[in-house]
Design a protein around this motif. Structure first.
Motif, PDB file in Angstrom:
ATOM      1  N   PRO A  16       9.679 -34.499   8.166  1.00  0.00           N
ATOM      2  CA  PRO A  16      10.314 -34.049   9.406  1.00  0.00           C
ATOM      3  C   PRO A  16      11.223 -32.859   9.114  1.00  0.00           C
ATOM      4  N   GLY A  17      11.332 -31.977  10.063  1.00  0.00           N
ATOM      5  CA  GLY A  17      12.181 -30.817   9.892  1.00  0.00           C
ATOM      6  C   GLY A  17      13.436 -30.917  10.734  1.00  0.00           C
ATOM      7  N   ASP A  18      14.560 -30.546  10.150  1.00  0.00           N
ATOM      8  CA  ASP A  18      15.834 -30.485  10.861  1.00  0.00           C
ATOM      9  C   ASP A  18      16.501 -29.187  10.451  1.00  0.00           C
ATOM     10  N   VAL A  19      16.246 -28.116  11.207  1.00  0.00           N
ATOM     11  CA  VAL A  19      16.757 -26.798  10.832  1.00  0.00           C
ATOM     12  C   VAL A  19      18.280 -26.733  10.818  1.00  0.00           C
ATOM     13  N   PHE A  20      18.943 -27.722  11.383  1.00  0.00           N
ATOM     14  CA  PHE A  20      20.408 -27.720  11.370  1.00  0.00           C
ATOM     15  C   PHE A  20      20.971 -28.318  10.089  1.00  0.00           C
ATOM     16  N   ASP A  21      20.116 -28.962   9.281  1.00  0.00           N
ATOM     17  CA  ASP A  21      20.530 -29.512   7.991  1.00  0.00           C
ATOM     18  C   ASP A  21      20.264 -28.461   6.919  1.00  0.00           C
ATOM     19  N   PRO A  22      21.313 -27.973   6.246  1.00  0.00           N
ATOM     20  CA  PRO A  22      21.114 -26.904   5.255  1.00  0.00           C
ATOM     21  C   PRO A  22      20.256 -27.320   4.066  1.00  0.00           C
ATOM     22  N   ASN A  23      20.050 -28.604   3.859  1.00  0.00           N
ATOM     23  CA  ASN A  23      19.235 -29.082   2.741  1.00  0.00           C
ATOM     24  C   ASN A  23      17.792 -29.363   3.134  1.00  0.00           C
ATOM     25  N   CYS A  24      17.458 -29.148   4.383  1.00  0.00           N
ATOM     26  CA  CYS A  24      16.113 -29.440   4.862  1.00  0.00           C
ATOM     27  C   CYS A  24      15.156 -28.291   4.517  1.00  0.00           C
ATOM     28  N   PRO A  25      13.943 -28.627   4.051  1.00  0.00           N
ATOM     29  CA  PRO A  25      12.953 -27.583   3.752  1.00  0.00           C
ATOM     30  C   PRO A  25      12.604 -26.729   4.968  1.00  0.00           C
ATOM     31  N   SER A  26      12.791 -27.267   6.171  1.00  0.00           N
ATOM     32  CA  SER A  26      12.493 -26.458   7.351  1.00  0.00           C
ATOM     33  C   SER A  26      13.428 -25.261   7.434  1.00  0.00           C
ATOM     34  N   ARG A  27      14.638 -25.386   6.894  1.00  0.00           N
ATOM     35  CA  ARG A  27      15.583 -24.264   6.869  1.00  0.00           C
ATOM     36  C   ARG A  27      15.039 -23.153   5.973  1.00  0.00           C
ATOM     37  N   VAL A  28      14.417 -23.543   4.878  1.00  0.00           N
ATOM     38  CA  VAL A  28      13.817 -22.552   3.973  1.00  0.00           C
ATOM     39  C   VAL A  28      12.705 -21.803   4.693  1.00  0.00           C
ATOM     40  N   LEU A  29      11.840 -22.546   5.370  1.00  0.00           N
ATOM     41  CA  LEU A  29      10.748 -21.911   6.106  1.00  0.00           C
ATOM     42  C   LEU A  29      11.292 -20.994   7.197  1.00  0.00           C
ATOM     43  N   LEU A  30      12.306 -21.444   7.905  1.00  0.00           N
ATOM     44  CA  LEU A  30      12.921 -20.620   8.947  1.00  0.00           C
ATOM     45  C   LEU A  30      13.462 -19.326   8.349  1.00  0.00           C
ATOM     46  N   ASP A  31      14.101 -19.419   7.185  1.00  0.00           N
ATOM     47  CA  ASP A  31      14.609 -18.223   6.510  1.00  0.00           C
ATOM     48  C   ASP A  31      13.481 -17.256   6.162  1.00  0.00           C
ATOM     49  N   HIS A  32      12.366 -17.782   5.663  1.00  0.00           N
ATOM     50  CA  HIS A  32      11.233 -16.931   5.289  1.00  0.00           C
ATOM     51  C   HIS A  32      10.637 -16.237   6.515  1.00  0.00           C
ATOM     52  N   VAL A  33      10.455 -17.014   7.567  1.00  0.00           N
ATOM     53  CA  VAL A  33       9.807 -16.497   8.778  1.00  0.00           C
ATOM     54  C   VAL A  33      10.683 -15.476   9.482  1.00  0.00           C
ATOM     55  N   THR A  34      11.985 -15.728   9.537  1.00  0.00           N
ATOM     56  CA  THR A  34      12.868 -14.854  10.302  1.00  0.00           C
ATOM     57  C   THR A  34      13.526 -13.769   9.458  1.00  0.00           C
ATOM     58  N   SER A  35      13.117 -13.659   8.210  1.00  0.00           N
ATOM     59  CA  SER A  35      13.662 -12.570   7.404  1.00  0.00           C
ATOM     60  C   SER A  35      13.203 -11.239   8.003  1.00  0.00           C
ATOM     61  N   ARG A  36      13.956 -10.214   7.728  1.00  0.00           N
ATOM     62  CA  ARG A  36      13.646  -8.885   8.274  1.00  0.00           C
ATOM     63  C   ARG A  36      12.187  -8.503   8.037  1.00  0.00           C
ATOM     64  N   TRP A  37      11.732  -8.634   6.804  1.00  0.00           N
ATOM     65  CA  TRP A  37      10.384  -8.195   6.470  1.00  0.00           C
ATOM     66  C   TRP A  37       9.351  -9.247   6.828  1.00  0.00           C
ATOM     67  N   THR A  73       5.725 -14.816  -0.725  1.00  0.00           N
ATOM     68  CA  THR A  73       6.438 -15.922  -0.083  1.00  0.00           C
ATOM     69  C   THR A  73       5.653 -16.466   1.098  1.00  0.00           C
ATOM     70  N   LEU A  74       5.171 -15.573   1.965  1.00  0.00           N
ATOM     71  CA  LEU A  74       4.419 -16.012   3.142  1.00  0.00           C
ATOM     72  C   LEU A  74       3.090 -16.662   2.750  1.00  0.00           C
ATOM     73  N   GLU A  75       2.506 -16.201   1.650  1.00  0.00           N
ATOM     74  CA  GLU A  75       1.285 -16.830   1.148  1.00  0.00           C
ATOM     75  C   GLU A  75       1.604 -18.234   0.620  1.00  0.00           C
ATOM     76  N   ALA A  76       2.675 -18.358  -0.138  1.00  0.00           N
ATOM     77  CA  ALA A  76       3.081 -19.668  -0.680  1.00  0.00           C
ATOM     78  C   ALA A  76       3.419 -20.643   0.446  1.00  0.00           C
ATOM     79  N   ASP A  77       3.924 -20.124   1.553  1.00  0.00           N
ATOM     80  CA  ASP A  77       4.261 -20.965   2.706  1.00  0.00           C
ATOM     81  C   ASP A  77       3.038 -21.311   3.556  1.00  0.00           C
TER      82      ASP A  77
END
Length: 123
Positions: A16-37, A73-77
């Motif tokens: 399950p993903g909880d983007v509000f939890d800083p330790n959740c893997p969904s936060r990592v994915l959100l960071d990758h997706v919403t990064s500038r590049w 990164t996007l390939e690994a995701d």
């Protein structure tokens, strides 16, 4: 790579993903997706399969290092597929995976909104 393994679980729905939890893997994915590049590469690839140089021409201002890092990164995701052909000179094509296309369908309206609501720095 540990981050991408965790992200894989969220992508597959195994965790399950909880983007509000800083330790959740969904936060990592959100960071990758919403990064500038990340956003720009995904949106560029929504136009179809591209080679390295084509992506670099679409995503103006990205350095070779950042483009390589973003694509890896996007390939690994599991959002971008990389297909290398055994030819000389080497040929590598990049395209969106099914999940990448699903995500990009959500990003395109955001990019359209940002473009339409840009005031050139004026408030």
């Amino acid at each position: 790579m540990r981050e991408s393994i965790q992200v894989e679980g969220v992508l597959r729905g195994n965790q399950p993903g909880d983007v509000f939890d800083p330790n959740c893997p969904s936060r990592v994915l959100l960071d990758h997706v919403t990064s500038r590049w990340g956003v720009l590469v995904l949106v560029a690839l929504s136009n179809g399969t591209m080679r390295w140089g084509e992506i670099r021409r679409w995503v103006k201002g990205v350095t070779e290092k950042m483009l390589a890092q973003t694509l890896r990164t996007l390939e690994a995701d599991g959002l971008v597929a990389r297909e290398a052909y055994p030819v000389v000179p080497p040929r590598v094509d990049y395209s969106l995976t099914g999940r990448g296309r699903e995500l990009t369908a959500l990003l395109l309206p955001l990019v359209d909104w940002v473009t339409a609501n840009t005031t050139g720095g004026k408030s």
